[in-house]
Write a protein that holds these residues in place. Structure first.
Motif, PDB file in Angstrom:
ATOM      1  N   ASP A   9      14.612  53.017  -1.069  1.00  0.00           N
ATOM      2  CA  ASP A   9      13.598  51.961  -1.110  1.00  0.00           C
ATOM      3  C   ASP A   9      12.376  52.355  -0.273  1.00  0.00           C
ATOM      4  N   ARG A  10      12.601  52.949   0.882  1.00  0.00           N
ATOM      5  CA  ARG A  10      11.498  53.394   1.747  1.00  0.00           C
ATOM      6  C   ARG A  10      10.647  54.441   1.046  1.00  0.00           C
ATOM      7  N   ILE A  11      11.299  55.413   0.423  1.00  0.00           N
ATOM      8  CA  ILE A  11      10.579  56.488  -0.261  1.00  0.00           C
ATOM      9  C   ILE A  11       9.730  55.922  -1.398  1.00  0.00           C
ATOM     10  N   VAL A  12      10.329  55.020  -2.191  1.00  0.00           N
ATOM     11  CA  VAL A  12       9.600  54.412  -3.306  1.00  0.00           C
ATOM     12  C   VAL A  12       8.413  53.597  -2.793  1.00  0.00           C
ATOM     13  N   ARG A  13       8.620  52.839  -1.714  1.00  0.00           N
ATOM     14  CA  ARG A  13       7.538  52.030  -1.142  1.00  0.00           C
ATOM     15  C   ARG A  13       6.395  52.907  -0.623  1.00  0.00           C
ATOM     16  N   ILE A  14       6.719  53.994   0.039  1.00  0.00           N
ATOM     17  CA  ILE A  14       5.674  54.878   0.569  1.00  0.00           C
ATOM     18  C   ILE A  14       4.880  55.514  -0.567  1.00  0.00           C
ATOM     19  N   ILE A  15       5.572  56.022  -1.583  1.00  0.00           N
ATOM     20  CA  ILE A  15       4.888  56.651  -2.714  1.00  0.00           C
ATOM     21  C   ILE A  15       4.012  55.631  -3.447  1.00  0.00           C
ATOM     22  N   ALA A  16       4.569  54.461  -3.738  1.00  0.00           N
ATOM     23  CA  ALA A  16       3.810  53.430  -4.459  1.00  0.00           C
ATOM     24  C   ALA A  16       2.634  52.926  -3.614  1.00  0.00           C
ATOM     25  N   PRO A  35     -14.192  44.511  -6.955  1.00  0.00           N
ATOM     26  CA  PRO A  35     -13.853  44.532  -5.523  1.00  0.00           C
ATOM     27  C   PRO A  35     -12.577  43.744  -5.197  1.00  0.00           C
ATOM     28  N   VAL A  36     -12.339  42.668  -5.929  1.00  0.00           N
ATOM     29  CA  VAL A  36     -11.127  41.870  -5.681  1.00  0.00           C
ATOM     30  C   VAL A  36      -9.882  42.685  -6.026  1.00  0.00           C
ATOM     31  N   LEU A  37      -9.891  43.332  -7.201  1.00  0.00           N
ATOM     32  CA  LEU A  37      -8.751  44.173  -7.584  1.00  0.00           C
ATOM     33  C   LEU A  37      -8.604  45.364  -6.640  1.00  0.00           C
ATOM     34  N   GLN A  38      -9.730  45.962  -6.283  1.00  0.00           N
ATOM     35  CA  GLN A  38      -9.712  47.139  -5.418  1.00  0.00           C
ATOM     36  C   GLN A  38      -9.085  46.819  -4.058  1.00  0.00           C
ATOM     37  N   TRP A  39      -9.580  45.790  -3.406  1.00  0.00           N
ATOM     38  CA  TRP A  39      -9.063  45.468  -2.080  1.00  0.00           C
ATOM     39  C   TRP A  39      -7.686  44.817  -2.147  1.00  0.00           C
ATOM     40  N   GLY A  40      -7.374  44.165  -3.268  1.00  0.00           N
ATOM     41  CA  GLY A  40      -6.022  43.642  -3.464  1.00  0.00           C
ATOM     42  C   GLY A  40      -5.017  44.784  -3.551  1.00  0.00           C
ATOM     43  N   ALA A  41      -5.385  45.831  -4.294  1.00  0.00           N
ATOM     44  CA  ALA A  41      -4.514  47.009  -4.422  1.00  0.00           C
ATOM     45  C   ALA A  41      -4.342  47.701  -3.074  1.00  0.00           C
ATOM     46  N   VAL A  42      -5.425  47.803  -2.314  1.00  0.00           N
ATOM     47  CA  VAL A  42      -5.347  48.415  -0.981  1.00  0.00           C
ATOM     48  C   VAL A  42      -4.431  47.598  -0.078  1.00  0.00           C
ATOM     49  N   LEU A  43      -4.571  46.278  -0.108  1.00  0.00           N
ATOM     50  CA  LEU A  43      -3.739  45.410   0.728  1.00  0.00           C
ATOM     51  C   LEU A  43      -2.267  45.528   0.359  1.00  0.00           C
ATOM     52  N   VAL A  44      -1.960  45.471  -0.923  1.00  0.00           N
ATOM     53  CA  VAL A  44      -0.567  45.596  -1.363  1.00  0.00           C
ATOM     54  C   VAL A  44      -0.020  46.977  -0.987  1.00  0.00           C
ATOM     55  N   LEU A  48       3.165  47.735   1.503  1.00  0.00           N
ATOM     56  CA  LEU A  48       4.313  48.546   1.096  1.00  0.00           C
ATOM     57  C   LEU A  48       4.594  49.663   2.102  1.00  0.00           C
ATOM     58  N   VAL A  49       3.542  50.341   2.528  1.00  0.00           N
ATOM     59  CA  VAL A  49       3.715  51.433   3.491  1.00  0.00           C
ATOM     60  C   VAL A  49       4.237  50.897   4.827  1.00  0.00           C
TER      61      VAL A  49
END
Length: 72
Positions: A9-16, A35-44, A48-49
């Protein structure tokens, strides 16, 4: 706070997570167009990391889930 994120799970979370952060800044992808999608993706991606690094997922704890192997 007990660890509830297992090794795979850790490996998958780091890669994703890293992939989401990187792909959010690739101009040819739709993520970078909004910008909403961009920063949403960065936040998610960062969440995960971080959950992978600390081996704890609050959402797993809320639902009493765990991907960690229990050693006896």
């Amino acid at each position: 706070m007990h660890a509830n994120v297992g090794s795979i799970d850790r490996i998958v979370r780091i890669i994703a997570g890293v992939a989401l952060v990187v792909l959010a800044f690739v101009p040819a992808l739709p993520l970078a167009a909004s910008p909403v999608l961009q920063w949403g993706a960065v936040l998610v991606g960062l969440v995960l990391v971080m959950t992978a690094l600390v081996r704890f997922c609050p959402l797993y704890a809320l639902f009493r889930l765990s991907t960690r192997k229990v050693s006896h």
